[in-house]
Design a protein around this motif. Structure first.
Motif, PDB file in Angstrom:
ATOM      1  N   PHE A  23      23.127  45.203  50.529  1.00 46.27           N
ATOM      2  CA  PHE A  23      22.213  45.715  49.508  1.00 46.27           C
ATOM      3  C   PHE A  23      22.228  44.808  48.285  1.00 46.27           C
ATOM      4  O   PHE A  23      23.281  44.334  47.862  1.00 46.27           O
ATOM      5  N   ARG A  24      21.049  44.604  47.718  1.00 42.58           N
ATOM      6  CA  ARG A  24      20.892  43.726  46.566  1.00 42.58           C
ATOM      7  C   ARG A  24      20.143  44.437  45.456  1.00 42.58           C
ATOM      8  O   ARG A  24      19.407  45.402  45.709  1.00 42.58           O
ATOM      9  N   VAL A  25      20.341  43.955  44.253  1.00 40.60           N
ATOM     10  CA  VAL A  25      19.593  44.488  43.118  1.00 40.60           C
ATOM     11  C   VAL A  25      18.101  44.280  43.373  1.00 40.60           C
ATOM     12  O   VAL A  25      17.666  43.211  43.800  1.00 40.60           O
ATOM     13  N   GLY A  26      17.320  45.320  43.133  1.00 39.97           N
ATOM     14  CA  GLY A  26      15.883  45.229  43.341  1.00 39.97           C
ATOM     15  C   GLY A  26      15.429  45.781  44.672  1.00 39.97           C
ATOM     16  O   GLY A  26      14.229  45.979  44.882  1.00 39.97           O
ATOM     17  N   ASP A  27      16.358  46.026  45.596  1.00 42.03           N
ATOM     18  CA  ASP A  27      15.990  46.637  46.877  1.00 42.03           C
ATOM     19  C   ASP A  27      15.561  48.082  46.653  1.00 42.03           C
ATOM     20  O   ASP A  27      16.252  48.845  45.977  1.00 42.03           O
ATOM     21  N   ASP A  28      14.451  48.444  47.248  1.00 37.26           N
ATOM     22  CA  ASP A  28      14.034  49.847  47.246  1.00 37.26           C
ATOM     23  C   ASP A  28      14.406  50.460  48.588  1.00 37.26           C
ATOM     24  O   ASP A  28      13.572  50.932  49.354  1.00 37.26           O
ATOM     25  N   GLY A  29      15.704  50.419  48.869  1.00 38.08           N
ATOM     26  CA  GLY A  29      16.195  50.914  50.138  1.00 38.08           C
ATOM     27  C   GLY A  29      16.028  49.879  51.239  1.00 38.08           C
ATOM     28  O   GLY A  29      15.216  48.946  51.129  1.00 38.08           O
ATOM     29  N   LEU A  30      16.827  50.021  52.301  1.00 40.12           N
ATOM     30  CA  LEU A  30      16.763  49.115  53.441  1.00 40.12           C
ATOM     31  C   LEU A  30      16.709  49.927  54.726  1.00 40.12           C
ATOM     32  O   LEU A  30      17.382  50.946  54.857  1.00 40.12           O
ATOM     33  N   SER A  31      15.925  49.452  55.676  1.00 47.88           N
ATOM     34  CA  SER A  31      15.889  50.068  56.998  1.00 47.88           C
ATOM     35  C   SER A  31      17.024  49.495  57.841  1.00 47.88           C
ATOM     36  O   SER A  31      17.635  48.473  57.489  1.00 47.88           O
ATOM     37  N   ASN A  32      17.308  50.131  58.966  1.00 48.76           N
ATOM     38  CA  ASN A  32      18.326  49.596  59.870  1.00 48.76           C
ATOM     39  C   ASN A  32      17.959  48.188  60.324  1.00 48.76           C
ATOM     40  O   ASN A  32      18.833  47.318  60.435  1.00 48.76           O
ATOM     41  N   ALA A  33      16.675  47.951  60.581  1.00 46.39           N
ATOM     42  CA  ALA A  33      16.245  46.627  61.022  1.00 46.39           C
ATOM     43  C   ALA A  33      16.497  45.576  59.945  1.00 46.39           C
ATOM     44  O   ALA A  33      16.933  44.450  60.239  1.00 46.39           O
ATOM     45  N   GLU A  34      16.236  45.912  58.673  1.00 46.59           N
ATOM     46  CA  GLU A  34      16.459  44.964  57.578  1.00 46.59           C
ATOM     47  C   GLU A  34      17.944  44.697  57.382  1.00 46.59           C
ATOM     48  O   GLU A  34      18.361  43.565  57.103  1.00 46.59           O
ATOM     49  N   ILE A  35      18.766  45.751  57.514  1.00 43.79           N
ATOM     50  CA  ILE A  35      20.218  45.564  57.397  1.00 43.79           C
ATOM     51  C   ILE A  35      20.720  44.675  58.529  1.00 43.79           C
ATOM     52  O   ILE A  35      21.554  43.786  58.323  1.00 43.79           O
ATOM     53  N   ALA A  36      20.207  44.899  59.736  1.00 39.67           N
ATOM     54  CA  ALA A  36      20.606  44.075  60.880  1.00 39.67           C
ATOM     55  C   ALA A  36      20.249  42.610  60.639  1.00 39.67           C
ATOM     56  O   ALA A  36      21.031  41.701  60.956  1.00 39.67           O
ATOM     57  N   GLN A  37      19.083  42.369  60.059  1.00 37.76           N
ATOM     58  CA  GLN A  37      18.659  40.995  59.778  1.00 37.76           C
ATOM     59  C   GLN A  37      19.565  40.337  58.753  1.00 37.76           C
ATOM     60  O   GLN A  37      19.930  39.161  58.892  1.00 37.76           O
ATOM     61  N   ARG A  38      19.959  41.069  57.728  1.00 34.05           N
ATOM     62  CA  ARG A  38      20.794  40.486  56.667  1.00 34.05           C
ATOM     63  C   ARG A  38      22.235  40.286  57.097  1.00 34.05           C
ATOM     64  O   ARG A  38      22.904  39.369  56.613  1.00 34.05           O
ATOM     65  N   THR A  39      22.734  41.159  57.960  1.00 36.35           N
ATOM     66  CA  THR A  39      24.145  41.075  58.363  1.00 36.35           C
ATOM     67  C   THR A  39      24.368  40.293  59.633  1.00 36.35           C
ATOM     68  O   THR A  39      25.491  39.841  59.910  1.00 36.35           O
ATOM     69  N   GLY A  40      23.311  40.140  60.448  1.00 35.50           N
ATOM     70  CA  GLY A  40      23.469  39.487  61.737  1.00 35.50           C
ATOM     71  C   GLY A  40      24.065  40.390  62.795  1.00 35.50           C
ATOM     72  O   GLY A  40      24.409  39.929  63.892  1.00 35.50           O
ATOM     73  N   LEU A  41      24.182  41.681  62.492  1.00 39.03           N
ATOM     74  CA  LEU A  41      24.725  42.643  63.453  1.00 39.03           C
ATOM     75  C   LEU A  41      23.611  43.198  64.332  1.00 39.03           C
ATOM     76  O   LEU A  41      22.455  43.287  63.894  1.00 39.03           O
ATOM     77  N   PRO A  42      23.935  43.605  65.571  1.00 40.13           N
ATOM     78  CA  PRO A  42      22.923  44.252  66.417  1.00 40.13           C
ATOM     79  C   PRO A  42      22.413  45.532  65.760  1.00 40.13           C
ATOM     80  O   PRO A  42      23.173  46.239  65.090  1.00 40.13           O
ATOM     81  N   LYS A  43      21.139  45.829  65.974  1.00 44.39           N
ATOM     82  CA  LYS A  43      20.559  47.016  65.357  1.00 44.39           C
ATOM     83  C   LYS A  43      21.255  48.290  65.808  1.00 44.39           C
ATOM     84  O   LYS A  43      21.424  49.232  65.020  1.00 44.39           O
ATOM     85  N   SER A  44      21.699  48.332  67.082  1.00 41.72           N
ATOM     86  CA  SER A  44      22.407  49.523  67.567  1.00 41.72           C
ATOM     87  C   SER A  44      23.721  49.724  66.815  1.00 41.72           C
ATOM     88  O   SER A  44      24.105  50.867  66.485  1.00 41.72           O
ATOM     89  N   THR A  45      24.410  48.621  66.508  1.00 36.21           N
ATOM     90  CA  THR A  45      25.662  48.709  65.733  1.00 36.21           C
ATOM     91  C   THR A  45      25.368  49.166  64.316  1.00 36.21           C
ATOM     92  O   THR A  45      26.075  50.022  63.765  1.00 36.21           O
ATOM     93  N   VAL A  46      24.322  48.612  63.714  1.00 36.38           N
ATOM     94  CA  VAL A  46      23.942  49.008  62.361  1.00 36.38           C
ATOM     95  C   VAL A  46      23.604  50.492  62.315  1.00 36.38           C
ATOM     96  O   VAL A  46      23.986  51.197  61.367  1.00 36.38           O
TER      97      VAL A  46
END
Length: 266
Positions: A23-46
């Motif tokens: 999560f970053r300043v200015g984010d208006d929330g994140l979806s699981n898909a966006e978190i997966a993209q930023r972390t490099g983790l599989p979406k199922s794990t996220v």
């Protein structure tokens, strides 16, 4: 060195923390898909991690858009962490006064893996300044904040950083290559300076001074920055840099911290 194969290393915990750090300043929330993209983790794990973190109060999920946002438990933990840094109390008045009198943005940065993260900002109230916010992450490129950090870091600390898994090894190597120059600037002037556009994507002039506190294992960095029309390179070096160095020395005296790097008198 972080050994991911050490049996003591809790992989699931590390992955959960990487979700929170996404999560970053200015984010208006994140979806699981966006978190997966930023972390490099599989979406199922996220999905499993955000469900657990939400259940524990570290994240909240909006019924309006199903996006995740930092929750009350995470805010409480952050508050406890911030209050444990006792030097922030005397630093506030010193740095706010510095921001007002120099017309520059003053920030405090700490290292977070291969980035510096801003944990405090002080901006002049009646002067437009560059816009950096708490939580913003800055690459360890050889700009003033990173150069001040590496100048203050011990050989042991540098070895630990170099042994870590970093996303862009060349950035760290470039920073380490500037260490002797940065140390010389600190010894000569009491601060390091990097002008706008000096081979890196920075639009502002900046001066930085490291600070050591017993609360943290590594140095932190105070930086003053301004766009060239607001503070020329000459003024940053002749006025703002010495003012920042004096503010940090005052903070060292107020908190009983020994100066880590002192200015060489001529």
């Amino acid at each position: 060195m972080t050994d991911l194969h050490d049996p003591r290393f809790a992989t699931t915990l590390a992955r959960g923390l990487s979700v929170l750090r996404a999560f970053r300043v200015g984010d208006d929330g994140l979806s699981n898909a966006e978190i997966a993209q930023r972390t490099g983790l599989p979406k199922s794990t996220v999905s499993r991690l955000t469900f657990t973190l939400g259940h524990l109060g570290y994240l909240v999920q909006s019924p309006r858009d199903d996006r995740f946002r930092p929750g009350p438990t995470l805010v409480a933990v952050g508050h406890v962490a911030a209050t444990s840094l006792s030097f922030l109390i005397p630093a506030h008045d010193l740095m706010q006064r510095l921001a007002e009198e120099t017309g520059t943005l003053v920030v405090l940065a700490v290292r977070d893996a291969d980035k510096l993260v801003l944990i405090r900002t002080w901006r002049p109230r009646y002067i437009a300044s560059i816009w950096l916010e708490v939580g913003q992450r800055i690459s360890l490129q050889p700009f003033s904040s990173a150069r001040a950090f590496i100048a203050a870091a011990t050989t042991e600390e540098i070895g630990r950083i170099a042994a870590e898994q970093v996303a862009d090894r060349q950035v760290l190597d470039d920073l380490l290559a500037t260490r002797s120059q940065s140390c010389a600037e600190m010894a000569r002037n009491g601060f390091v300076f990097t002008p706008a556009g000096s081979g890196i994507p920075a639009a502002y002039n900046a001066v930085s001074v490291p600070f050591r506190t017993s609360n943290l294992a590594e140095p932190v960095v105070f930086t003053c920055g301004a766009l060239p029309p607001e503070a020329t390179a000459e003024r940053m070096q002749s006025e703002v840099g010495p003012r920042l160095a004096e503010a940090v020395r005052s903070l060292e005296r107020l908190t009983g911290q020994a100066p880590h790097l002192t200015r060489t008198e001529t």
